[in-house]
Scaffold this motif. Sequence first.
Motif, PDB file in Angstrom:
ATOM      1  N   ARG A  64       0.845  -1.210   0.000  1.00  0.00           N
ATOM      2  CA  ARG A  64       0.000   0.000   0.000  1.00  0.00           C
ATOM      3  C   ARG A  64       0.872   1.248   0.000  1.00  0.00           C
ATOM      4  O   ARG A  64       0.614   2.197  -0.755  1.00  0.00           O
ATOM      5  N   SER A  65       1.896   1.257   0.832  1.00  0.00           N
ATOM      6  CA  SER A  65       2.808   2.413   0.886  1.00  0.00           C
ATOM      7  C   SER A  65       3.541   2.572  -0.435  1.00  0.00           C
ATOM      8  O   SER A  65       3.704   3.698  -0.935  1.00  0.00           O
ATOM      9  N   TRP A  66       3.989   1.473  -1.015  1.00  0.00           N
ATOM     10  CA  TRP A  66       4.690   1.517  -2.290  1.00  0.00           C
ATOM     11  C   TRP A  66       3.793   2.095  -3.372  1.00  0.00           C
ATOM     12  O   TRP A  66       4.208   2.922  -4.176  1.00  0.00           O
ATOM     13  N   THR A  67       2.533   1.695  -3.372  1.00  0.00           N
ATOM     14  CA  THR A  67       1.570   2.169  -4.361  1.00  0.00           C
ATOM     15  C   THR A  67       1.354   3.679  -4.248  1.00  0.00           C
ATOM     16  O   THR A  67       1.132   4.350  -5.253  1.00  0.00           O
ATOM     17  N   LEU A  68       1.429   4.200  -3.027  1.00  0.00           N
ATOM     18  CA  LEU A  68       1.283   5.644  -2.843  1.00  0.00           C
ATOM     19  C   LEU A  68       2.411   6.427  -3.510  1.00  0.00           C
ATOM     20  O   LEU A  68       2.276   7.621  -3.763  1.00  0.00           O
ATOM     21  N   GLY A  69       3.509   5.749  -3.819  1.00  0.00           N
ATOM     22  CA  GLY A  69       4.618   6.387  -4.523  1.00  0.00           C
ATOM     23  C   GLY A  69       4.308   6.674  -5.981  1.00  0.00           C
ATOM     24  O   GLY A  69       4.983   7.465  -6.622  1.00  0.00           O
ATOM     25  N   PHE A  70       3.297   6.021  -6.522  1.00  0.00           N
ATOM     26  CA  PHE A  70       2.856   6.284  -7.884  1.00  0.00           C
ATOM     27  C   PHE A  70       1.980   7.530  -7.875  1.00  0.00           C
ATOM     28  O   PHE A  70       1.262   7.777  -6.914  1.00  0.00           O
ATOM     29  N   SER A  71       2.003   8.271  -8.953  1.00  0.00           N
ATOM     30  CA  SER A  71       1.088   9.403  -9.058  1.00  0.00           C
ATOM     31  C   SER A  71      -0.327   8.873  -9.260  1.00  0.00           C
ATOM     32  O   SER A  71      -0.526   7.722  -9.668  1.00  0.00           O
ATOM     33  N   LYS A  72      -1.309   9.712  -8.989  1.00  0.00           N
ATOM     34  CA  LYS A  72      -2.706   9.313  -9.190  1.00  0.00           C
ATOM     35  C   LYS A  72      -2.943   8.943 -10.650  1.00  0.00           C
ATOM     36  O   LYS A  72      -3.648   7.981 -10.950  1.00  0.00           O
ATOM     37  N   GLN A  73      -2.323   9.672 -11.569  1.00  0.00           N
ATOM     38  CA  GLN A  73      -2.478   9.396 -12.993  1.00  0.00           C
ATOM     39  C   GLN A  73      -1.894   8.035 -13.359  1.00  0.00           C
ATOM     40  O   GLN A  73      -2.472   7.300 -14.157  1.00  0.00           O
ATOM     41  N   GLU A  74      -0.730   7.695 -12.774  1.00  0.00           N
ATOM     42  CA  GLU A  74      -0.132   6.385 -13.051  1.00  0.00           C
ATOM     43  C   GLU A  74      -1.002   5.261 -12.510  1.00  0.00           C
ATOM     44  O   GLU A  74      -1.207   4.247 -13.169  1.00  0.00           O
ATOM     45  N   ASN A  75      -1.508   5.435 -11.297  1.00  0.00           N
ATOM     46  CA  ASN A  75      -2.386   4.426 -10.720  1.00  0.00           C
ATOM     47  C   ASN A  75      -3.656   4.267 -11.550  1.00  0.00           C
ATOM     48  O   ASN A  75      -4.096   3.159 -11.820  1.00  0.00           O
ATOM     49  N   LYS A  76      -4.224   5.384 -11.969  1.00  0.00           N
ATOM     50  CA  LYS A  76      -5.446   5.320 -12.773  1.00  0.00           C
ATOM     51  C   LYS A  76      -5.174   4.639 -14.105  1.00  0.00           C
ATOM     52  O   LYS A  76      -5.968   3.816 -14.559  1.00  0.00           O
ATOM     53  N   ALA A  77      -4.051   4.950 -14.722  1.00  0.00           N
ATOM     54  CA  ALA A  77      -3.699   4.321 -16.000  1.00  0.00           C
ATOM     55  C   ALA A  77      -3.540   2.809 -15.821  1.00  0.00           C
ATOM     56  O   ALA A  77      -3.987   2.021 -16.665  1.00  0.00           O
ATOM     57  N   LEU A  78      -2.927   2.400 -14.727  1.00  0.00           N
ATOM     58  CA  LEU A  78      -2.773   0.976 -14.445  1.00  0.00           C
ATOM     59  C   LEU A  78      -4.129   0.315 -14.249  1.00  0.00           C
ATOM     60  O   LEU A  78      -4.391  -0.764 -14.784  1.00  0.00           O
ATOM     61  N   CYS A  79      -5.008   0.977 -13.510  1.00  0.00           N
ATOM     62  CA  CYS A  79      -6.357   0.450 -13.290  1.00  0.00           C
ATOM     63  C   CYS A  79      -7.119   0.345 -14.598  1.00  0.00           C
ATOM     64  O   CYS A  79      -7.821  -0.641 -14.854  1.00  0.00           O
ATOM     65  N   GLU A  80      -6.978   1.350 -15.453  1.00  0.00           N
ATOM     66  CA  GLU A  80      -7.640   1.320 -16.755  1.00  0.00           C
ATOM     67  C   GLU A  80      -7.068   0.205 -17.626  1.00  0.00           C
ATOM     68  O   GLU A  80      -7.806  -0.454 -18.362  1.00  0.00           O
ATOM     69  N   ASP A  81      -5.738  -0.013 -17.542  1.00  0.00           N
ATOM     70  CA  ASP A  81      -5.125  -1.117 -18.286  1.00  0.00           C
ATOM     71  C   ASP A  81      -5.744  -2.444 -17.879  1.00  0.00           C
ATOM     72  O   ASP A  81      -6.051  -3.275 -18.732  1.00  0.00           O
TER      73      ASP A  81
END
Length: 137
Positions: free
Chosen positions: A114-131
Amino acid sequence: MTTRIVSRTASRIGIIGLIASASLLAQTSNAASNNVSTIPLDMSGVSITKHEIAVMQVLSEICPPMLNKRQRQRFYKSYNIQLHELMPSLEDPKAAIQYLSTQQDYRQILQSIRSWTLGFSKQENKALCEDLANAQY
């Protein structure tokens, strides 16, 4: 520095890249203690690390709120398929995740992911979720 490179790479190559990156980080972080945890999946000895499972769990937590209704539906479908691919010998991979969530060592791993994931920007996380939502199965 390495985490930043892994993060950028993972967001570009999608969910499989993120899982592989988490596994690599897990092996690196566990190398000092020689305590790599795995869950056996079938008789041939294939296994998945608790870190990889934690990545999937974190994605199931962060992705739905970032996606519209149609994307959420596709995300859940892809998520379930991905879980079955990662844990093919388990009839109910979600039950395995629920069980692991009761284990102290897994909860620590989950918190680190969870902490590691917070290191991603919101845009990167959203792009990954969309992928993951747009994955073709």
